[in-house]
Design a protein around this motif. Structure first.
Motif, mmCIF file in Angstrom:
data_model
loop_
_atom_site.group_PDB
_atom_site.id
_atom_site.type_symbol
_atom_site.label_atom_id
_atom_site.label_comp_id
_atom_site.label_asym_id
_atom_site.label_seq_id
_atom_site.Cartn_x
_atom_site.Cartn_y
_atom_site.Cartn_z
ATOM 1 N N ASN A 18 1.168 12.009 -9.444
ATOM 2 C CA ASN A 18 1.071 10.924 -10.522
ATOM 3 C C ASN A 18 1.573 9.610 -10.070
ATOM 4 O O ASN A 18 0.992 8.738 -10.656
ATOM 5 C CB ASN A 18 1.923 11.351 -11.633
ATOM 6 C CG ASN A 18 1.293 12.746 -12.343
ATOM 7 O OD1 ASN A 18 0.322 13.103 -12.268
ATOM 8 N ND2 ASN A 18 2.149 13.552 -12.742
ATOM 9 N N CYS A 19 2.220 9.536 -9.040
ATOM 10 C CA CYS A 19 2.878 7.887 -8.577
ATOM 11 C C CYS A 19 1.958 7.379 -7.588
ATOM 12 O O CYS A 19 1.936 6.450 -7.230
ATOM 13 C CB CYS A 19 4.275 7.949 -8.344
ATOM 14 S SG CYS A 19 5.405 8.598 -9.571
ATOM 15 N N HIS A 21 -1.064 6.699 -6.697
ATOM 16 C CA HIS A 21 -2.100 5.962 -6.986
ATOM 17 C C HIS A 21 -1.444 4.471 -7.160
ATOM 18 O O HIS A 21 -1.884 3.407 -6.748
ATOM 19 C CB HIS A 21 -3.024 6.186 -7.873
ATOM 20 C CG HIS A 21 -2.512 6.136 -9.404
ATOM 21 N ND1 HIS A 21 -1.769 7.314 -9.659
ATOM 22 C CD2 HIS A 21 -2.716 5.543 -10.479
ATOM 23 C CE1 HIS A 21 -1.485 7.117 -11.226
ATOM 24 N NE2 HIS A 21 -1.968 6.136 -11.482
ATOM 25 N N GLU A 22 -0.200 4.296 -7.963
ATOM 26 C CA GLU A 22 0.172 3.039 -8.443
ATOM 27 C C GLU A 22 1.037 2.572 -7.055
ATOM 28 O O GLU A 22 0.744 1.274 -6.943
ATOM 29 C CB GLU A 22 1.192 3.277 -9.538
ATOM 30 C CG GLU A 22 0.564 3.637 -10.853
ATOM 31 C CD GLU A 22 1.576 4.167 -11.757
ATOM 32 O OE1 GLU A 22 2.937 4.012 -11.356
ATOM 33 O OE2 GLU A 22 1.685 4.741 -12.768
ATOM 34 N N VAL A 23 1.525 3.442 -6.240
ATOM 35 C CA VAL A 23 2.035 2.797 -4.966
ATOM 36 C C VAL A 23 0.932 2.321 -3.953
ATOM 37 O O VAL A 23 0.993 1.470 -3.333
ATOM 38 C CB VAL A 23 3.020 3.869 -4.430
ATOM 39 C CG1 VAL A 23 3.512 3.509 -2.847
ATOM 40 C CG2 VAL A 23 4.217 4.247 -5.167
ATOM 41 N N HIS A 25 -1.994 1.284 -4.805
ATOM 42 C CA HIS A 25 -2.421 0.145 -5.284
ATOM 43 C C HIS A 25 -1.577 -1.108 -4.994
ATOM 44 O O HIS A 25 -2.143 -2.102 -4.303
ATOM 45 C CB HIS A 25 -2.510 0.105 -6.894
ATOM 46 C CG HIS A 25 -3.109 -1.037 -7.432
ATOM 47 N ND1 HIS A 25 -4.415 -1.296 -7.602
ATOM 48 C CD2 HIS A 25 -2.514 -2.118 -8.071
ATOM 49 C CE1 HIS A 25 -4.297 -2.491 -8.239
ATOM 50 N NE2 HIS A 25 -3.477 -2.967 -8.603
ATOM 51 N N ASP A 26 -0.241 -0.965 -5.107
ATOM 52 C CA ASP A 26 0.694 -1.838 -4.612
ATOM 53 C C ASP A 26 0.677 -2.346 -3.290
ATOM 54 O O ASP A 26 0.648 -3.556 -2.813
ATOM 55 C CB ASP A 26 2.276 -1.566 -5.107
ATOM 56 C CG ASP A 26 2.215 -1.508 -6.533
ATOM 57 O OD1 ASP A 26 1.491 -2.230 -7.399
ATOM 58 O OD2 ASP A 26 3.262 -0.925 -7.005
ATOM 59 N N LYS A 67 -7.447 8.796 -9.074
ATOM 60 C CA LYS A 67 -6.891 8.064 -10.181
ATOM 61 C C LYS A 67 -6.993 6.905 -10.218
ATOM 62 O O LYS A 67 -6.410 5.805 -11.132
ATOM 63 C CB LYS A 67 -5.472 8.625 -10.302
ATOM 64 C CG LYS A 67 -5.247 10.052 -10.670
ATOM 65 C CD LYS A 67 -3.864 10.209 -10.842
ATOM 66 C CE LYS A 67 -3.493 11.634 -11.256
ATOM 67 N NZ LYS A 67 -2.293 11.679 -11.831
ATOM 68 N N LEU A 68 -7.670 6.198 -9.313
ATOM 69 C CA LEU A 68 -7.863 4.835 -9.254
ATOM 70 C C LEU A 68 -9.248 4.225 -10.159
ATOM 71 O O LEU A 68 -10.215 4.835 -10.062
ATOM 72 C CB LEU A 68 -8.246 4.270 -7.712
ATOM 73 C CG LEU A 68 -6.905 4.345 -6.527
ATOM 74 C CD1 LEU A 68 -7.487 4.057 -5.365
ATOM 75 C CD2 LEU A 68 -6.036 3.677 -6.859
ATOM 76 N N SER A 72 -9.158 -1.070 -8.800
ATOM 77 C CA SER A 72 -8.275 -0.734 -7.891
ATOM 78 C C SER A 72 -8.879 -0.346 -6.496
ATOM 79 O O SER A 72 -8.372 -0.512 -5.533
ATOM 80 C CB SER A 72 -7.233 0.347 -8.311
ATOM 81 O OG SER A 72 -6.418 -0.036 -9.112
#
Length: 174
Positions: A18-19, A21-23, A25-26, A67-68, A72
């Protein structure tokens, strides 16, 4: 193994999945900014982080792609292109290693520029970069042959097959 197990199994605790894709992306933003700079001038920590991210980029992309969103994915694509063309030889080496997998994962409309990257890396001054590219030449050509730039793709493949370094040529044939 961690990525593979989290990608294929449904766990009750999916914090990693769950995390990620955010990491990812950053770090793609970080890679776009850092790889665009002269790598001889960036601090050692930034270059080391860029090296590490370029090494794991393919696995992270494969895991995070579901999940992107489209934005992204474009940022990840730009990050890969920027890393593959930066003046850091180890970063380019990792991008050459990841190119076959990345070529399969990115959507068709983003693969055209990967053909140019393939050809660019086939002429890289670093023999280890060309050796890594040669190891995945069959998969890269297969994934990128759908693009309309077959002349550029063939130029890169021929360059690898006729490389001055016999280890590069042998790696392409294995």
């Amino acid at each position: 193994r961690i990525l593979e197990s989290n990608r294929l199994k449904e766990h009750p605790y999916r914090i990693f999945a769950n995390c990620l894709h955010e990491v990812f992306h950053d770090f793609c933003f970080f890679a776009c900014e850092s790889a665009a700079q002269d790598q001889r001038m960036v601090n050692d920590d930034a270059y080391l982080l860029l090296e590490i991210f370029s090494e794991v980029f393919g696995e992270y992309l494969l895991t995070a792609i579901q999940k992107l969103d489209d934005d992204s994915i474009r940022i990840a694509h730009r990050a890969f292109l920027t890393m593959a063309t930066c003046n850091g030889p180890v970063v380019r080496r990792h991008c050459a290693y990841n190119l076959p997998g990345v070529s399969h994962v990115f959507p068709d409309h983003l693969r055209k520029e990967l053909v140019t990257i393939f050809e660019f890396l086939s002429r890289d001054p670093d023999a280890e970069t060309r050796w890594n590219l040669a190891a995945g030449v069959h998969e890269s050509v297969k994934a990128l042959s759908m693009c309309q730039q077959t002349d550029v793709l063939l130029r890169g493949a021929v360059s690898i097959l006729h490389d001055d370094n016999p280890l590069v040529r042998m790696n392409a044939l294995e």
